[in-house]
Write a protein that holds these residues in place. Structure first.
Motif, short mmCIF file in Angstrom:
data_model
loop_
_atom_site.label_atom_id
_atom_site.label_comp_id
_atom_site.label_asym_id
_atom_site.label_seq_id
_atom_site.Cartn_x
_atom_site.Cartn_y
_atom_site.Cartn_z
N VAL A 1 -95.32 -33.74 -105.73
CA VAL A 1 -94.29 -32.71 -105.93
C VAL A 1 -93.14 -33.30 -106.74
N GLU A 2 -92.46 -32.42 -107.47
CA GLU A 2 -91.27 -32.80 -108.22
C GLU A 2 -90.15 -31.88 -107.77
N GLN A 3 -89.03 -32.45 -107.33
CA GLN A 3 -87.98 -31.65 -106.72
C GLN A 3 -86.59 -32.04 -107.21
N ASP A 4 -85.71 -31.02 -107.26
CA ASP A 4 -84.29 -31.26 -107.49
C ASP A 4 -83.56 -31.34 -106.15
N GLN A 5 -84.13 -30.67 -105.16
CA GLN A 5 -83.54 -30.64 -103.82
C GLN A 5 -84.66 -30.82 -102.80
N TRP A 6 -84.43 -31.69 -101.84
CA TRP A 6 -85.47 -32.04 -100.87
C TRP A 6 -85.87 -30.84 -100.03
N ILE A 7 -87.16 -30.56 -100.01
CA ILE A 7 -87.74 -29.53 -99.15
C ILE A 7 -88.65 -30.24 -98.15
N PRO A 8 -88.29 -30.23 -96.86
CA PRO A 8 -89.11 -30.96 -95.87
C PRO A 8 -90.56 -30.50 -95.92
N PRO A 9 -91.49 -31.44 -95.99
CA PRO A 9 -92.90 -31.07 -96.07
C PRO A 9 -93.49 -30.77 -94.70
N LYS A 10 -94.65 -30.17 -94.74
CA LYS A 10 -95.41 -29.96 -93.50
C LYS A 10 -95.90 -31.32 -93.01
N ARG A 11 -95.77 -31.57 -91.71
CA ARG A 11 -96.24 -32.82 -91.13
C ARG A 11 -97.16 -32.51 -89.95
N TRP A 12 -98.13 -33.41 -89.73
CA TRP A 12 -99.06 -33.24 -88.63
C TRP A 12 -98.82 -34.31 -87.56
N ALA A 13 -98.97 -33.92 -86.32
CA ALA A 13 -98.70 -34.83 -85.20
C ALA A 13 -99.57 -36.08 -85.31
N ASP A 14 -98.93 -37.23 -85.12
CA ASP A 14 -99.60 -38.54 -85.07
C ASP A 14 -100.12 -39.01 -86.42
N GLY B 1 -93.91 -43.89 -90.02
CA GLY B 1 -94.72 -43.66 -88.84
C GLY B 1 -94.61 -42.22 -88.39
N ALA B 2 -95.54 -41.80 -87.55
CA ALA B 2 -95.57 -40.40 -87.12
C ALA B 2 -94.30 -39.98 -86.39
N GLN B 3 -93.62 -40.93 -85.75
CA GLN B 3 -92.41 -40.60 -84.99
C GLN B 3 -91.13 -40.73 -85.81
N ASP B 4 -91.23 -41.22 -87.04
CA ASP B 4 -90.04 -41.38 -87.87
C ASP B 4 -89.55 -40.03 -88.39
N GLN B 5 -88.24 -39.84 -88.36
CA GLN B 5 -87.61 -38.66 -88.93
C GLN B 5 -86.96 -39.07 -90.24
N TYR B 6 -87.28 -38.36 -91.32
CA TYR B 6 -86.76 -38.79 -92.61
C TYR B 6 -86.36 -37.60 -93.49
N SER B 7 -85.55 -37.90 -94.50
CA SER B 7 -85.16 -36.90 -95.49
C SER B 7 -84.74 -37.64 -96.76
N PHE B 8 -84.63 -36.91 -97.86
CA PHE B 8 -84.19 -37.46 -99.13
C PHE B 8 -83.02 -36.64 -99.66
N ALA B 9 -81.94 -37.30 -100.02
CA ALA B 9 -80.83 -36.66 -100.73
C ALA B 9 -81.04 -37.00 -102.20
N ILE B 10 -81.51 -36.04 -102.97
CA ILE B 10 -81.94 -36.29 -104.34
C ILE B 10 -80.74 -36.24 -105.29
N ALA B 11 -80.51 -37.34 -105.98
CA ALA B 11 -79.43 -37.40 -106.96
C ALA B 11 -79.95 -37.07 -108.36
N GLN B 12 -81.15 -37.53 -108.67
CA GLN B 12 -81.78 -37.25 -109.95
C GLN B 12 -83.17 -36.70 -109.67
N ARG B 13 -83.54 -35.63 -110.38
CA ARG B 13 -84.84 -34.98 -110.17
C ARG B 13 -85.92 -36.02 -109.89
N THR B 14 -86.64 -35.82 -108.80
CA THR B 14 -87.54 -36.87 -108.30
C THR B 14 -88.96 -36.35 -108.16
#
Length: 278
Positions: A15-28, A60-73
């Motif tokens: 994916v290429e994004q200007d603003q982070w859109i949380p993706p679908k994630r599956w347990a474990d 890891g499956a338990q990690d919570q993450y996000s991206f603050a995009i400064a330049q189109r990524t």
């Protein structure tokens, strides 16, 4: 309702994004994220890290993450089933690939050669994935995924065992400064060098020197570049006037913004907007 698992032992998307859109994630399901282009700030479990092209993150499956995009990524994201991981040879040699949290929150591949290996392997995997849909019963795909995960396991083990790979104080400081800039980019008074230095208990000169050593750019140049990337996003995605955008990001006036924007994008904000709206 989100399915419990995708119809294959792994899932890959680009994916290429200007603003982070949380993706679908599956347990474990652990994930591997490759940053192909772009830059910004990556937060894992509340810990901020600057990211740029070439960085590779293991979550890891338990990690919570996000991206603050400064330049189109451009991201390439690979998720894999714990059942697939369990079926791989030499599973005991890299137990970090189980369903818990990652032992390394920052980039796992800092060496250009390792980054290139992962990029090439994932590129071959994508080539075997018409339409970016998961393939099943494909020996080439399973072989590539086995090699990718083996390399990830080796990198995680190296990161966990080698003290030299831990964040140095100046690297950690630079990443925290970038996270601060990203968070306060719309508040010019907080981005003055003196104010920023006070926030981190450094003298302006010392903070500037440490930042430039790690980021390869001065703090003020980084802030300007970050602002201009956000200005470009506003011009693409909103109908705000150039004057309103200039006010939003604290430029002195439209002429000041025009001058800086043209230096960076080789065109004025108005002509830039016209070109992307055609």
């Amino acid at each position: 309702m989100q399915p419990l698992s995708p119809p294959a032992p792994f899932f890959i998307e680009q994916v290429e994004q200007d603003q982070w859109i949380p993706p679908k994630r599956w347990a474990d399901w652990p994930e591997l994220i490759l940053v192909q282009t772009g830059e910004g700030c990556h937060a894992v479990n509340g810990n901020p890290f600057a990211y740029r092209s070439g960085d590779v993150f293991f979550l890891g499956a338990q990690d919570q993450y996000s991206f603050a995009i400064a330049q189109r990524t451009s991201f390439c994201r690979l998720s894999f089933s714990p059942f697939f991981v369990d079926s791989l040879p030499a599973r005991h040699a890299w137990g970090y690939l189980d369903g818990g949290a990652s032992p390394c929150l920052g980039p796992i591949a800092t060496d250009a050669a390792d980054q290139e290996k992962l990029r090439a392997l994932v590129g071959m995997l994508l080539a075997e994935e018409p339409g970016l849909r998961p393939c099943t019963d494909n020996f080439v795909v399973e072989s590539l995924l086995t090699v990718i995960l083996s390399l990830v396991g080796r990198l995680l083990t190296r990161t966990a065992l080698a003290p030299s790979t831990r964040l140095t104080h100046s690297v950690d400081l630079t990443r925290r400064v970038i996270a601060y800039i990203t968070r306060h980019i719309g508040e010019p008074h907080r981005l003055r060098l003196e104010t920023l230095a006070d926030a981190f208990n450094y003298s302006p000169g010392h903070l500037s020197a440490l930042f430039k050593e790690q980021a390869g750019d001065s703090i003020q140049h980084y802030i300007i570049r970050h602002k201009l990337n956000l200005v470009a996003r506003r011009l693409r995605q909103t109908s705000l006037t150039v004057s309103q955008v200039a006010d939003e990001f604290g430029f002195t006036d439209v002429c000041h913004l025009n001058k800086l924007f043209k230096r960076h994008y080789k065109r004025t904000p108005t002509t830039y907007r016209q070109s992307v709206w055609l």
